[in-house]
Design a protein around this motif. Structure first.
Motif, PDB file in Angstrom:
ATOM      1  N   GLU A   1      45.661  53.033  82.265  1.00  0.00           N
ATOM      2  CA  GLU A   1      44.468  52.028  82.321  1.00  0.00           C
ATOM      3  C   GLU A   1      43.394  52.445  83.445  1.00  0.00           C
ATOM      4  O   GLU A   1      43.815  53.204  84.375  1.00  0.00           O
ATOM      5  CB  GLU A   1      44.944  50.536  82.480  1.00  0.00           C
ATOM      6  N   TYR A   2      42.171  52.688  82.882  1.00  0.00           N
ATOM      7  CA  TYR A   2      41.050  53.066  83.798  1.00  0.00           C
ATOM      8  C   TYR A   2      39.987  51.928  83.737  1.00  0.00           C
ATOM      9  O   TYR A   2      39.536  51.288  82.903  1.00  0.00           O
ATOM     10  CB  TYR A   2      40.590  54.237  82.951  1.00  0.00           C
ATOM     11  N   LEU A   3      39.577  52.035  85.051  1.00  0.00           N
ATOM     12  CA  LEU A   3      38.313  51.090  85.440  1.00  0.00           C
ATOM     13  C   LEU A   3      37.380  52.059  85.164  1.00  0.00           C
ATOM     14  O   LEU A   3      36.996  53.231  85.811  1.00  0.00           O
ATOM     15  CB  LEU A   3      38.469  50.675  86.988  1.00  0.00           C
ATOM     16  N   THR A   4      36.250  51.626  84.238  1.00  0.00           N
ATOM     17  CA  THR A   4      35.069  52.600  84.031  1.00  0.00           C
ATOM     18  C   THR A   4      33.843  52.034  84.686  1.00  0.00           C
ATOM     19  O   THR A   4      33.657  50.993  84.891  1.00  0.00           O
ATOM     20  CB  THR A   4      34.844  52.488  82.326  1.00  0.00           C
TER      21      THR A   4
ATOM     22  N   TYR B   1      32.378  57.206  83.994  1.00  0.00           N
ATOM     23  CA  TYR B   1      33.627  57.756  84.528  1.00  0.00           C
ATOM     24  C   TYR B   1      34.731  56.815  84.449  1.00  0.00           C
ATOM     25  O   TYR B   1      34.434  55.532  84.179  1.00  0.00           O
ATOM     26  CB  TYR B   1      33.267  57.917  85.945  1.00  0.00           C
ATOM     27  N   GLY B   2      35.948  57.144  84.460  1.00  0.00           N
ATOM     28  CA  GLY B   2      37.224  56.303  84.639  1.00  0.00           C
ATOM     29  C   GLY B   2      37.976  56.783  85.798  1.00  0.00           C
ATOM     30  O   GLY B   2      38.154  57.989  85.919  1.00  0.00           O
TER      31      GLY B   2
ATOM     32  N   GLU C   1      42.875  61.286  75.645  1.00  0.00           N
ATOM     33  CA  GLU C   1      42.754  62.095  76.756  1.00  0.00           C
ATOM     34  C   GLU C   1      42.619  63.674  76.234  1.00  0.00           C
ATOM     35  O   GLU C   1      43.783  64.201  75.505  1.00  0.00           O
ATOM     36  CB  GLU C   1      43.529  62.057  77.964  1.00  0.00           C
ATOM     37  N   ARG C   2      41.435  64.278  76.932  1.00  0.00           N
ATOM     38  CA  ARG C   2      41.484  65.859  76.706  1.00  0.00           C
ATOM     39  C   ARG C   2      41.384  66.530  77.938  1.00  0.00           C
ATOM     40  O   ARG C   2      40.736  65.942  78.753  1.00  0.00           O
ATOM     41  CB  ARG C   2      40.375  66.103  75.727  1.00  0.00           C
ATOM     42  N   SER C   3      41.460  67.726  78.052  1.00  0.00           N
ATOM     43  CA  SER C   3      41.332  68.660  79.237  1.00  0.00           C
ATOM     44  C   SER C   3      39.925  68.729  79.345  1.00  0.00           C
ATOM     45  O   SER C   3      39.148  68.976  78.374  1.00  0.00           O
ATOM     46  CB  SER C   3      41.893  70.101  79.111  1.00  0.00           C
TER      47      SER C   3
ATOM     48  N   ARG D   1      32.182  56.661  72.872  1.00  0.00           N
ATOM     49  CA  ARG D   1      32.143  56.771  74.167  1.00  0.00           C
ATOM     50  C   ARG D   1      32.782  57.907  74.622  1.00  0.00           C
ATOM     51  O   ARG D   1      33.949  58.340  74.280  1.00  0.00           O
ATOM     52  CB  ARG D   1      32.424  55.486  74.990  1.00  0.00           C
ATOM     53  N   MET D   2      32.552  58.782  75.653  1.00  0.00           N
ATOM     54  CA  MET D   2      33.150  59.711  76.538  1.00  0.00           C
ATOM     55  C   MET D   2      33.034  59.572  78.130  1.00  0.00           C
ATOM     56  O   MET D   2      32.097  59.282  78.429  1.00  0.00           O
ATOM     57  CB  MET D   2      32.170  61.252  76.075  1.00  0.00           C
ATOM     58  N   LEU D   3      34.161  59.393  78.393  1.00  0.00           N
ATOM     59  CA  LEU D   3      34.581  59.264  80.068  1.00  0.00           C
ATOM     60  C   LEU D   3      34.811  60.375  80.643  1.00  0.00           C
ATOM     61  O   LEU D   3      35.656  61.237  80.146  1.00  0.00           O
ATOM     62  CB  LEU D   3      35.642  58.126  80.134  1.00  0.00           C
ATOM     63  N   ILE D   4      34.560  60.613  81.651  1.00  0.00           N
ATOM     64  CA  ILE D   4      34.827  61.728  82.904  1.00  0.00           C
ATOM     65  C   ILE D   4      36.014  61.004  83.600  1.00  0.00           C
ATOM     66  O   ILE D   4      35.709  60.021  84.172  1.00  0.00           O
ATOM     67  CB  ILE D   4      33.843  62.345  83.809  1.00  0.00           C
ATOM     68  N   LEU D   5      36.943  61.405  83.527  1.00  0.00           N
ATOM     69  CA  LEU D   5      38.324  60.890  84.182  1.00  0.00           C
ATOM     70  C   LEU D   5      38.611  61.474  85.223  1.00  0.00           C
ATOM     71  O   LEU D   5      38.810  62.732  85.373  1.00  0.00           O
ATOM     72  CB  LEU D   5      39.494  60.874  83.278  1.00  0.00           C
ATOM     73  N   LEU D   6      38.569  60.987  86.603  1.00  0.00           N
ATOM     74  CA  LEU D   6      38.498  61.457  87.677  1.00  0.00           C
ATOM     75  C   LEU D   6      39.968  61.123  88.260  1.00  0.00           C
ATOM     76  O   LEU D   6      40.505  60.201  88.119  1.00  0.00           O
ATOM     77  CB  LEU D   6      37.483  60.626  88.798  1.00  0.00           C
ATOM     78  N   ASP D   7      40.212  62.245  88.959  1.00  0.00           N
ATOM     79  CA  ASP D   7      41.458  61.909  90.118  1.00  0.00           C
ATOM     80  C   ASP D   7      40.906  61.662  91.437  1.00  0.00           C
ATOM     81  O   ASP D   7      40.647  62.427  92.038  1.00  0.00           O
ATOM     82  CB  ASP D   7      42.354  63.514  90.279  1.00  0.00           C
ATOM     83  N   ILE D   8      40.723  60.191  91.545  1.00  0.00           N
ATOM     84  CA  ILE D   8      39.889  59.679  92.679  1.00  0.00           C
ATOM     85  C   ILE D   8      40.730  59.992  94.085  1.00  0.00           C
ATOM     86  O   ILE D   8      39.994  60.434  94.985  1.00  0.00           O
ATOM     87  CB  ILE D   8      39.685  58.139  92.533  1.00  0.00           C
TER      88      ILE D   8
END
Length: 161
Positions: free
Chosen positions: A16-19, A27-28, A114-116, A138-145
């Motif tokens: 689960e991601y907060l966008t 971003y997520g 999820e993709r690389s 929608r396209m999200l950039i998933l961050l390792d915060i």
């Protein structure tokens, strides 16, 4: 904001991601790192801090550094309006706030969604991008915060993260 966790989906590798939005980009971040979401209030400025560190705020007795992600990611503008929010993150032993344009929702992404991330130059260290997520159009950039907030260029004490 409330999110129902589907235990079967989580067991199957879903996350689960907060966008949130910064300019035109979405971003997520891992929802488990989010402590709370607050309206933006100007923080107390700290001398000689990088421009993207807006200052600190006192959150129920905890001094929290506030990082403006729009400035950090070199967005064209960083205007503060009624949609501007601060996402309070709980990263190991440190609490940090990030300023974003707006929060969208909480999304559950399966491993198939999820993709690389492609290898391209950007304002974000490539090691801090977990990948790209797609939900419909929608396209999200998933961050390792955690990695992003502990980077040497962030100006935050890395020993606490």
């Amino acid at each position: 904001m409330s999110a129902v966790i589907d235990r079967e989906a989580v067991a199957a590798g879903a996350r689960e991601y907060l966008t949130f939005r910064l300019g035109e980009e979405e971003y997520g971040i891992d929802i488990l790192k989010v402590q709370e979401i607050r309206g933006y209030e100007p923080p107390t400025r700290i001398a000689h801090a990088p421009a993207f560190i807006k200052g600190v705020t006192n959150l129920r007795g905890t001094i929290v550094p506030i990082v403006d992600m729009r400035l950090r990611f070199a967005c064209a503008k960083a205007e503060y309006d009624s949609f501007t929010v601060v996402i309070i993150l709980n990263l190991k032993s440190r609490v940090v706030g990030i300023v974003v344009d707006s929060v969208s929702d909480v999304l559950e992404l399966s491993s198939e969604q999820e993709r690389s991330a492609p290898d391209i130059e950007s304002a974000i260290d490539p090691h801090c991008i977990r990948g790209l997520g797609s939900v419909g159009e929608r396209m999200l950039i998933l961050l390792d915060i955690e990695k992003l907030m502990s980077g040497a260029d962030m100006g935050l004490a890395a020993t606490d993260l």
